[in-house]
Design an enzyme around this catalytic site. Structure first.
Site, PDB file in Angstrom:
ATOM      1  N   HIS A  81       1.600  -9.222   3.843  1.00  0.00           N
ATOM      2  CA  HIS A  81       1.191  -8.965   2.450  1.00  0.00           C
ATOM      3  C   HIS A  81       0.952 -10.281   1.711  1.00  0.00           C
ATOM      4  O   HIS A  81      -0.040 -10.429   0.988  1.00  0.00           O
ATOM      5  CB  HIS A  81       2.302  -8.211   1.691  1.00  0.00           C
ATOM      6  CG  HIS A  81       2.539  -6.813   2.153  1.00  0.00           C
ATOM      7  ND1 HIS A  81       3.787  -6.326   2.452  1.00  0.00           N
ATOM      8  CD2 HIS A  81       1.683  -5.772   2.358  1.00  0.00           C
ATOM      9  CE1 HIS A  81       3.701  -5.053   2.796  1.00  0.00           C
ATOM     10  NE2 HIS A  81       2.429  -4.686   2.751  1.00  0.00           N
ATOM     11  N   LYS A 111       5.999   8.419   0.233  1.00  0.00           N
ATOM     12  CA  LYS A 111       7.069   7.601   0.817  1.00  0.00           C
ATOM     13  C   LYS A 111       8.278   7.516  -0.101  1.00  0.00           C
ATOM     14  O   LYS A 111       8.139   7.376  -1.309  1.00  0.00           O
ATOM     15  CB  LYS A 111       6.558   6.177   1.092  1.00  0.00           C
ATOM     16  CG  LYS A 111       5.395   6.096   2.055  1.00  0.00           C
ATOM     17  CD  LYS A 111       4.916   4.654   2.197  1.00  0.00           C
ATOM     18  CE  LYS A 111       3.655   4.552   3.040  1.00  0.00           C
ATOM     19  NZ  LYS A 111       3.073   3.186   3.004  1.00  0.00           N
ATOM     20  N   ARG A 154      -5.162  -4.559   9.330  1.00  0.00           N
ATOM     21  CA  ARG A 154      -4.524  -5.123  10.524  1.00  0.00           C
ATOM     22  C   ARG A 154      -5.260  -4.696  11.785  1.00  0.00           C
ATOM     23  O   ARG A 154      -5.311  -5.421  12.768  1.00  0.00           O
ATOM     24  CB  ARG A 154      -3.067  -4.636  10.635  1.00  0.00           C
ATOM     25  CG  ARG A 154      -2.135  -5.219   9.623  1.00  0.00           C
ATOM     26  CD  ARG A 154      -0.853  -4.446   9.563  1.00  0.00           C
ATOM     27  NE  ARG A 154      -1.100  -3.070   9.162  1.00  0.00           N
ATOM     28  CZ  ARG A 154      -0.161  -2.192   8.865  1.00  0.00           C
ATOM     29  NH1 ARG A 154       1.096  -2.516   8.952  1.00  0.00           N
ATOM     30  NH2 ARG A 154      -0.479  -0.967   8.487  1.00  0.00           N
ATOM     31  N   SER A 198       5.844  -2.844   6.979  1.00  0.00           N
ATOM     32  CA  SER A 198       7.116  -2.751   6.255  1.00  0.00           C
ATOM     33  C   SER A 198       8.061  -1.806   6.993  1.00  0.00           C
ATOM     34  O   SER A 198       9.266  -2.075   7.095  1.00  0.00           O
ATOM     35  CB  SER A 198       6.879  -2.227   4.830  1.00  0.00           C
ATOM     36  OG  SER A 198       6.083  -3.135   4.111  1.00  0.00           O
TER      37      SER A 198
END
Ligand code: PNS
Length: 166
Positions: free
Chosen positions: A17, A41, A90, A128
């Site tokens: 990040h 989440k 990514r 994460s």
């Protein structure tokens, strides 16, 4: 260039990040890192803590601010006069979800473009969720996250979670 938003859950922020924020800061006059509550989440760190962790990690970047936003991202973009969202990719597997969000945001606010930067290969395997999982099981994630995040993870899991930092 103008103002860019770098939004995310950042639960917790990783070096991946921070790399995206650093690169955005080179291309835009001003960057706002936006800590958002993702309704899908349940976060480990509350929004206030995530803002604190990010502020510490980007304090070397004078044109970057960090804040929490509880509503639609497009509303914050209007309020800030931002016309760009920057997100990191990514892998191709990120694209499906990111494309959906980019197109939704552009539908809600036509002037808002999403720019994607490819993640530095050094960090492309990090997420994460993976960082939290490894820390929870006692692995050392100190090389993958900012120092403040490493400390917060150790605190969260009750002291040293695994190997030590230098
Ligand atoms: O790090 P994440 O969880 O992949 O980031 C997703 C995030 C927080 C950027 C996205 O959920 C978001 O923008 N939420 C804000 C609310 C909103 O505007 N939702 C519609 C966007 S498609």
């Amino acid at each position: 260039m103008g103002i860019a938003l770098c939004p995310g859950s950042f639960d917790p922020p990783t070096n991946g990040h921070i790399d995206v924020v650093e690169r955005s800061a080179r291309h835009f006059t001003s960057v706002v890192v936006v800590v958002v509550d993702n309704s899908l989440k349940q976060p480990m760190f509350d929004a206030e803590e995530r803002v604190r962790l990010l502020k510490e990690a980007v304090e070397h970047l004078p044109n970057v601010a960090v804040e929490h936003h509880g509503g639609l991202l497009v509303d914050l973009a209007r309020q800030k006069g931002a016309d760009v969202i920057v997100k990191g990719l990514r892998a191709i597997s990120d694209l499906e979800y990111e494309l959906q969000m980019a197109q939704m945001n552009a539908t809600l606010l036509h002037s808002l473009d999403t720019l994607f930067v490819t993640t530095n290969p050094k960090w492309s395997f990090i997420s994460s969720s993976l960082v939290k999982e490894v820390a929870r099981l006692g692995g050392d994630v100190g090389a993958l996250v900012p120092k403040a995040v490493d400390d917060a993870l150790k605190l969260h899991f009750g002291g040293e979670y695994g190997g030590k930092r230098d």
